[in-house]
Write a protein that holds these residues in place. Structure first.
Motif, PDB file in Angstrom:
ATOM      1  N   TYR A  19       0.776  -1.175  -0.110  1.00  0.00           N
ATOM      2  CA  TYR A  19      -0.154  -0.148   0.051  1.00  0.00           C
ATOM      3  C   TYR A  19       0.996   1.232   0.123  1.00  0.00           C
ATOM      4  N   PRO A  20       0.818   2.093  -0.986  1.00  0.00           N
ATOM      5  CA  PRO A  20       1.738   3.253  -1.350  1.00  0.00           C
ATOM      6  C   PRO A  20       2.092   4.107   0.033  1.00  0.00           C
ATOM      7  N   GLN A  21       0.958   4.613   0.473  1.00  0.00           N
ATOM      8  CA  GLN A  21       1.150   5.421   1.727  1.00  0.00           C
ATOM      9  C   GLN A  21       1.562   4.715   2.945  1.00  0.00           C
ATOM     10  N   ALA A  22       1.271   3.502   3.252  1.00  0.00           N
ATOM     11  CA  ALA A  22       1.988   2.984   4.162  1.00  0.00           C
ATOM     12  C   ALA A  22       3.444   2.602   3.844  1.00  0.00           C
ATOM     13  N   LEU A  23       3.908   2.530   2.656  1.00  0.00           N
ATOM     14  CA  LEU A  23       5.266   2.104   2.355  1.00  0.00           C
ATOM     15  C   LEU A  23       5.978   3.455   2.805  1.00  0.00           C
ATOM     16  N   PHE A  24       5.458   4.692   2.426  1.00  0.00           N
ATOM     17  CA  PHE A  24       6.054   5.855   2.581  1.00  0.00           C
ATOM     18  C   PHE A  24       6.032   6.351   4.229  1.00  0.00           C
ATOM     19  N   VAL A  25       4.894   6.237   4.659  1.00  0.00           N
ATOM     20  CA  VAL A  25       4.635   6.686   6.302  1.00  0.00           C
ATOM     21  C   VAL A  25       5.655   5.686   6.992  1.00  0.00           C
ATOM     22  N   TYR A  26       5.687   4.311   6.699  1.00  0.00           N
ATOM     23  CA  TYR A  26       6.320   3.608   7.669  1.00  0.00           C
ATOM     24  C   TYR A  26       7.708   3.514   7.243  1.00  0.00           C
ATOM     25  N   GLY A  27       8.235   4.039   6.155  1.00  0.00           N
ATOM     26  CA  GLY A  27       9.583   4.334   5.910  1.00  0.00           C
ATOM     27  C   GLY A  27      10.053   5.499   6.591  1.00  0.00           C
ATOM     28  N   PHE A  28       9.154   6.593   6.554  1.00  0.00           N
ATOM     29  CA  PHE A  28       9.595   7.716   7.318  1.00  0.00           C
ATOM     30  C   PHE A  28       9.681   7.337   8.798  1.00  0.00           C
ATOM     31  N   MET A  29       8.711   6.596   9.226  1.00  0.00           N
ATOM     32  CA  MET A  29       8.886   6.169  10.918  1.00  0.00           C
ATOM     33  C   MET A  29      10.143   5.492  11.014  1.00  0.00           C
ATOM     34  N   HIS A  30      10.611   4.588   9.959  1.00  0.00           N
ATOM     35  CA  HIS A  30      11.682   3.901  10.555  1.00  0.00           C
ATOM     36  C   HIS A  30      13.014   4.650  10.454  1.00  0.00           C
ATOM     37  N   LEU A  31      13.095   5.752   9.495  1.00  0.00           N
ATOM     38  CA  LEU A  31      13.988   6.567   9.489  1.00  0.00           C
ATOM     39  C   LEU A  31      14.296   7.371  10.507  1.00  0.00           C
ATOM     40  N   THR A  32      13.107   7.728  11.322  1.00  0.00           N
ATOM     41  CA  THR A  32      13.253   8.734  12.316  1.00  0.00           C
ATOM     42  C   THR A  32      12.958   7.962  13.598  1.00  0.00           C
ATOM     43  N   GLY A  33      12.638   7.029  13.695  1.00  0.00           N
ATOM     44  CA  GLY A  33      12.175   6.356  15.007  1.00  0.00           C
ATOM     45  C   GLY A  33      11.140   6.878  15.511  1.00  0.00           C
ATOM     46  N   MET A  34      10.196   7.440  14.912  1.00  0.00           N
ATOM     47  CA  MET A  34       9.070   8.129  15.395  1.00  0.00           C
ATOM     48  C   MET A  34       7.721   6.890  15.620  1.00  0.00           C
ATOM     49  N   ASN A  35       7.110   7.258  16.580  1.00  0.00           N
ATOM     50  CA  ASN A  35       6.038   6.498  16.916  1.00  0.00           C
ATOM     51  C   ASN A  35       6.119   4.929  17.375  1.00  0.00           C
ATOM     52  N   LYS A  36       7.437   4.831  18.093  1.00  0.00           N
ATOM     53  CA  LYS A  36       7.907   3.714  18.791  1.00  0.00           C
ATOM     54  C   LYS A  36       8.354   2.707  17.834  1.00  0.00           C
ATOM     55  N   SER A  37       8.829   3.160  16.454  1.00  0.00           N
ATOM     56  CA  SER A  37       9.520   2.452  15.609  1.00  0.00           C
ATOM     57  C   SER A  37      10.891   2.183  15.506  1.00  0.00           C
ATOM     58  N   THR A  38      11.319   0.989  15.272  1.00  0.00           N
ATOM     59  CA  THR A  38      12.916   0.736  15.318  1.00  0.00           C
ATOM     60  C   THR A  38      13.449   1.813  14.272  1.00  0.00           C
ATOM     61  N   LYS A  39      14.419   2.707  14.737  1.00  0.00           N
ATOM     62  CA  LYS A  39      15.213   3.412  13.670  1.00  0.00           C
ATOM     63  C   LYS A  39      16.077   2.557  12.854  1.00  0.00           C
ATOM     64  N   ASP A  40      15.838   2.353  11.437  1.00  0.00           N
ATOM     65  CA  ASP A  40      16.392   1.440  10.381  1.00  0.00           C
ATOM     66  C   ASP A  40      16.590   2.379   9.352  1.00  0.00           C
ATOM     67  N   PRO A  41      17.440   2.968   9.108  1.00  0.00           N
ATOM     68  CA  PRO A  41      17.367   3.617   7.934  1.00  0.00           C
ATOM     69  C   PRO A  41      17.676   2.802   6.580  1.00  0.00           C
ATOM     70  N   CYS A  42      18.090   1.539   6.448  1.00  0.00           N
ATOM     71  CA  CYS A  42      18.087   0.962   5.362  1.00  0.00           C
ATOM     72  C   CYS A  42      16.564   0.120   5.142  1.00  0.00           C
ATOM     73  N   LEU A  43      15.788   0.042   6.079  1.00  0.00           N
ATOM     74  CA  LEU A  43      14.532  -0.553   5.733  1.00  0.00           C
ATOM     75  C   LEU A  43      13.840   0.913   5.208  1.00  0.00           C
ATOM     76  N   ALA A  44      14.192   1.955   5.910  1.00  0.00           N
ATOM     77  CA  ALA A  44      13.462   3.145   5.649  1.00  0.00           C
ATOM     78  C   ALA A  44      13.590   3.501   3.937  1.00  0.00           C
ATOM     79  N   GLY A  45      14.855   3.173   3.661  1.00  0.00           N
ATOM     80  CA  GLY A  45      15.152   3.589   2.218  1.00  0.00           C
ATOM     81  C   GLY A  45      14.488   2.525   1.425  1.00  0.00           C
ATOM     82  N   GLU A  46      14.274   1.456   1.567  1.00  0.00           N
ATOM     83  CA  GLU A  46      13.644   0.364   0.793  1.00  0.00           C
ATOM     84  C   GLU A  46      12.028   0.870   0.685  1.00  0.00           C
ATOM     85  N   LEU A  47      11.724   1.108   1.995  1.00  0.00           N
ATOM     86  CA  LEU A  47      10.077   1.408   1.902  1.00  0.00           C
ATOM     87  C   LEU A  47       9.990   2.601   0.955  1.00  0.00           C
TER      88      LEU A  47
END
Length: 165
Positions: free
Chosen positions: A64-92
């Motif tokens: 789902y395109p919006q989820a890919l972007f938002v969850y990527g952003f969350m993993h980039l920043t660690g926002m909303n209790k997400s694990t900070k993972d720039p590599c996963l963020a980049g892929e998403l």
């Protein structure tokens, strides 16, 4: 994308009512990525990000395109209790760009050029990023998005010229 009702910003939401409505909608259609995304979103906005995981997973599994972007952003920043993972963020975020999501088409080149995905296996091709930006430019008439697109295009042109030397 795939909206089932007009979108609302966090400040406009009655979060307990939104959670209840999203839970009921997901119960009726448990594989619908949009509904799962929205339930995860309302949990996150309510400060209950840990409850969002299973619903985020459904939306991500469906690409789902919006989820890919938002969850990527969350993993980039660690926002909303997400694990900070720039590599996963980049892929998403890149996948959201491939699906035509304007936020991904602008965000991926922006963060890539900043070095946020340095050392990650995600494809960071300058020509592809130019294509993302060209596609984003066709979708928007927003001054700020157009300004960002122009600045990013110039930065990519400069890097491409440097790489040819």
């Amino acid at each position: 994308p795939n909206a089932v009702a007009p979108g609302l910003h966090k400040a406009q939401m009655d979060l307990p009512a939104a959670i209840a409505a999203c839970q009921a909608a997901v119960a009726r259609d448990p594989k619908n990525p949009r509904l799962n995304y929205q339930l995860g979103r309302t949990y996150g906005y309510s400060g209950e990000g840990e409850k969002a995981g299973p619903y985020r997973d459904v939306a991500l599994a469906a690409d789902y395109p919006q989820a890919l972007f938002v969850y990527g952003f969350m993993h980039l920043t660690g926002m909303n209790k997400s694990t900070k993972d720039p590599c996963l963020a980049g892929e998403l975020v890149r996948r959201s760009a491939l699906y035509g999501r304007i936020a991904g088409q602008i965000g991926f080149p922006f963060w890539s050029l900043k070095g946020e995905f340095k050392g990650c296996p995600v494809k960071q091709d300058l020509a592809e990023m130019q294509q993302f930006l060209e596609a984003a430019d066709q979708q928007t008439s927003d001054f700020y998005q157009e300004t960002a697109i122009e600045l990013l295009q110039e930065k990519i042109k400069s890097r491409l010229a440097t790489n040819k030397k």
